[in-house]
Scaffold this motif. Structure first.
Motif, PDB file in Angstrom:
ATOM      1  N   MET A   1       0.817  -1.213   0.000  1.00 10.93           N
ATOM      2  CA  MET A   1       0.000   0.000   0.000  1.00 10.93           C
ATOM      3  C   MET A   1       0.851   1.263   0.000  1.00 10.93           C
ATOM      4  SD  MET A   1      -3.113  -0.865  -0.346  1.00 10.93           S
ATOM      5  CE  MET A   1      -3.725   0.802  -0.145  1.00 10.93           C
ATOM      6  N   GLY A   2       1.962   1.253   0.753  1.00 11.03           N
ATOM      7  CA  GLY A   2       2.812   2.438   0.781  1.00 11.03           C
ATOM      8  C   GLY A   2       3.422   2.737  -0.566  1.00 11.03           C
ATOM      9  N   GLY A   3       3.924   1.702  -1.251  1.00 12.76           N
ATOM     10  CA  GLY A   3       4.511   1.900  -2.571  1.00 12.76           C
ATOM     11  C   GLY A   3       3.496   2.376  -3.588  1.00 12.76           C
ATOM     12  N   PHE A   4       2.276   1.872  -3.474  1.00  7.50           N
ATOM     13  CA  PHE A   4       1.241   2.285  -4.422  1.00  7.50           C
ATOM     14  C   PHE A   4       0.825   3.731  -4.189  1.00  7.50           C
ATOM     15  CE2 PHE A   4      -3.108   2.339  -6.188  1.00  7.50           C
ATOM     16  CZ  PHE A   4      -2.833   1.871  -7.462  1.00  7.50           C
ATOM     17  N   ALA A   5       0.724   4.130  -2.941  1.00  3.46           N
ATOM     18  CA  ALA A   5       0.394   5.524  -2.639  1.00  3.46           C
ATOM     19  C   ALA A   5       1.478   6.461  -3.169  1.00  3.46           C
ATOM     20  CB  ALA A   5       0.216   5.709  -1.133  1.00  3.46           C
ATOM     21  N   ALA A   6       2.736   6.042  -3.083  1.00 10.41           N
ATOM     22  CA  ALA A   6       3.831   6.849  -3.624  1.00 10.41           C
ATOM     23  C   ALA A   6       3.729   6.946  -5.146  1.00 10.41           C
ATOM     24  CB  ALA A   6       5.174   6.235  -3.223  1.00 10.41           C
ATOM     25  N   LEU A   7       3.335   5.849  -5.789  1.00  7.36           N
ATOM     26  CA  LEU A   7       3.134   5.881  -7.241  1.00  7.36           C
ATOM     27  C   LEU A   7       2.052   6.889  -7.616  1.00  7.36           C
ATOM     28  CD1 LEU A   7       3.423   4.773 -10.151  1.00  7.36           C
ATOM     29  CD2 LEU A   7       1.789   2.973  -9.500  1.00  7.36           C
ATOM     30  N   LEU A   8       0.938   6.876  -6.905  1.00  5.92           N
ATOM     31  CA  LEU A   8      -0.131   7.827  -7.208  1.00  5.92           C
ATOM     32  C   LEU A   8       0.331   9.267  -7.032  1.00  5.92           C
ATOM     33  CD1 LEU A   8      -3.277   6.136  -5.585  1.00  5.92           C
ATOM     34  CD2 LEU A   8      -2.574   6.118  -7.981  1.00  5.92           C
ATOM     35  N   ASP A   9       1.091   9.528  -5.983  1.00  8.56           N
ATOM     36  CA  ASP A   9       1.603  10.887  -5.775  1.00  8.56           C
ATOM     37  C   ASP A   9       2.479  11.317  -6.946  1.00  8.56           C
ATOM     38  OD1 ASP A   9       0.303  11.189  -3.380  1.00  8.56           O
ATOM     39  OD2 ASP A   9       2.036  10.658  -2.143  1.00  8.56           O
TER      40      ASP A   9
END
Length: 454
Positions: free
Chosen positions: A184-192
């Motif tokens: 989840m953390g990596g995906f949130a960083a991708l969205l940012d």
């Protein structure tokens, strides 16, 4: 033509949200429709055309799969299925670099524009390097998609995919899925990162795509829905085995589970939704979610037929997508959608209402549902992006046609050969049926495929 300049286009007839209109004069400014006047004479300096249609949304694409079109058409030693096709896909995707992805996606997007699609929903799950390691920039592969959209001119709704598991209940992923995986953390960083990267494209939209119920856990799915206020797309109930596995895991079928456990509304697109009970079909239709139908791919993979008659009777909305991109053609998607229903029902004109045109119903259904699913208007209307098709009224299959008979002739007889021009944000990107950059983009694609398949 400079898309940033103000100019006028005059059509003998055009399909507007309120219906067909004659002598339509459209003012375009900075790529957007500034005004529409019906019953107007053409003025000196106007660009003139015969028939105009709004460009169609393509709500579901895996662009990289254009590179493997035709590679899975050899019978194996066992009964072939979606699951054996998936192994071919895993072997192909193992090789693709960011530059190669850009070349493949650019050709796919050129073909979409030539075939009548002006916006694509890119369900993008190829995130990491060939060995599964993260790139320093988590959006490296998405940047290739953005560059391909920029090169071709197509509008982009980018749907980065969250993929964490190999099966229902959080089963550990397999090696073939290593390029897709996120926490989840990596995906949130991708969205940012993507919120900045997509600013390079006019009218780009960012959504999220939990791959499927077998690839996410319930807590992850709930968290994903809160990460974006854009569209939410998910594969669901494409295969009988998927339904059986979901029942074994949860006691409920996939569509049943999603509608009972998630706040499903008009932001959601259920891609495929092939295998539903009558109760699920009714519930999905009234939820506000769009059914994302991909008839060419669903036929190629042997998925089955969507229960369209019951879904439409309950007021459901749908759009179409090119999915695996084995053949990219908006009219063929619409034609096959209707023909599949005819074969299943052993009847005719299944997708139309009583007394109505089937071509008209298909085109409007895909236009309205696709726009909702991709979060962007798709219409010849004031304030909308100037995205439209011009149709060759001299095509033999359109002779003497008016109104919705044009759409019947286009979808069931003429096909894409009658599309002579496509405009995106007021700029003509397809002339006489060919994209203005086709030769360059196709040459690069051929070089990339020669390397990938060597």
């Amino acid at each position: 033509m400079n898309a940033n300049a103000s100019h006028f286009v005059h059509f003998a007839t055009a399909l507007l949200p309120e219906g067909w209109a004659d002598d339509v004069r459209i003012a375009i400014s900075d790529g957007v429709i500034a005004s529409i006047t019906c019953g107007a004479n053409a003025q000196a300096g106007d660009e003139r055309h015969g028939i105009a249609l709004p460009g169609l949304p393509n709500l579901h694409s895996h662009a990289f799969q254009r590179g493997m079109a035709g590679l899975a058409e050899v019978r194996g030693s066992t009964n072939d299925s979606f699951w054996t096709w998936r192994e071919t896909m895993y072997r192909f995707v193992d090789r693709v670099t960011p530059d190669q992805l850009q070349a493949i996606a650019a050709l796919a997007y050129v073909e979409m524009l030539e075939g009548g699609f002006t916006r694509v929903g890119e369900f993008h799950y190829l995130h990491h390097d060939r060995d599964g390691r993260r790139f320093a920039d988590p959006a490296t592969m998405s940047a290739a998609i953005v560059a391909a959209a920029q090169d071709s001119g197509i509008a982009l709704t980018h749907l980065p995919v969250f993929y964490a598991h190999a099966g229902f209940g959080g089963l550990p992923p397999g090696d073939g899925q290593r390029r897709f995986l996120h926490d989840m953390g990596g995906f949130a960083a991708l969205l940012d990162r993507l919120r900045t990267g997509l600013s390079l494209l006019p009218d780009a939209i960012l959504g999220v795509a939990p791959h499927s119920l077998r690839a996410v856990t319930p807590p992850q799915l709930s968290a994903l829905a809160a990460l974006s206020d854009g569209p939410i797309h998910i594969h669901v109930a494409e295969q009988v085995k998927e339904v059986e596995d979901c029942v074994a895991w949860s006691g409920a079928r996939p569509v049943e589970w999603l509608l009972a456990n998630m706040a499903v509304d008009s932001r959601w697109c259920f891609v495929h939704a092939t295998h539903m009970t009558d109760t699920e079909t009714q519930a999905l239709a009234t939820s506000g979610a769009v059914a994302g139908l991909c008839p060419i791919t669903e036929a190629n993979l042997g998925d089955g037929l969507f229960p369209a008659a019951g879904f439409l009777a309950a007021g459901g909305g749908y759009g179409i997508g090119s999915d695996s991109n084995i053949l990219i053609d908006a009219t063929e998607e619409l034609r096959l959608l209707e023909y599949g229903q005819r074969l299943g029902a052993r009847g005719r004109n299944v997708m139309a209402s009583a007394g109505g045109s089937t071509g008209g119903a298909l085109f409007r259904g895909a236009l309205q549902g696709g726009a909702r699913a991709l979060g962007a208007p798709a219409a010849l209307a004031k304030g909308a992006s100037a995205d439209f098709l011009t149709i060759d009224g001299d095509h033999p299959s359109l002779a003497g046609r008016q109104g919705d008979a044009i759409l019947d002739g286009l979808i069931f007889a003429a096909g894409r050969s009658a599309i002579d021009g496509v405009w995106r944000r007021g700029r003509r990107v397809v002339e006489q049926g060919r994209h203005i950059h086709r030769d360059r983009i196709a040459a690069r694609y051929r070089r990339v495929l020669a390397d990938l398949l060597a």
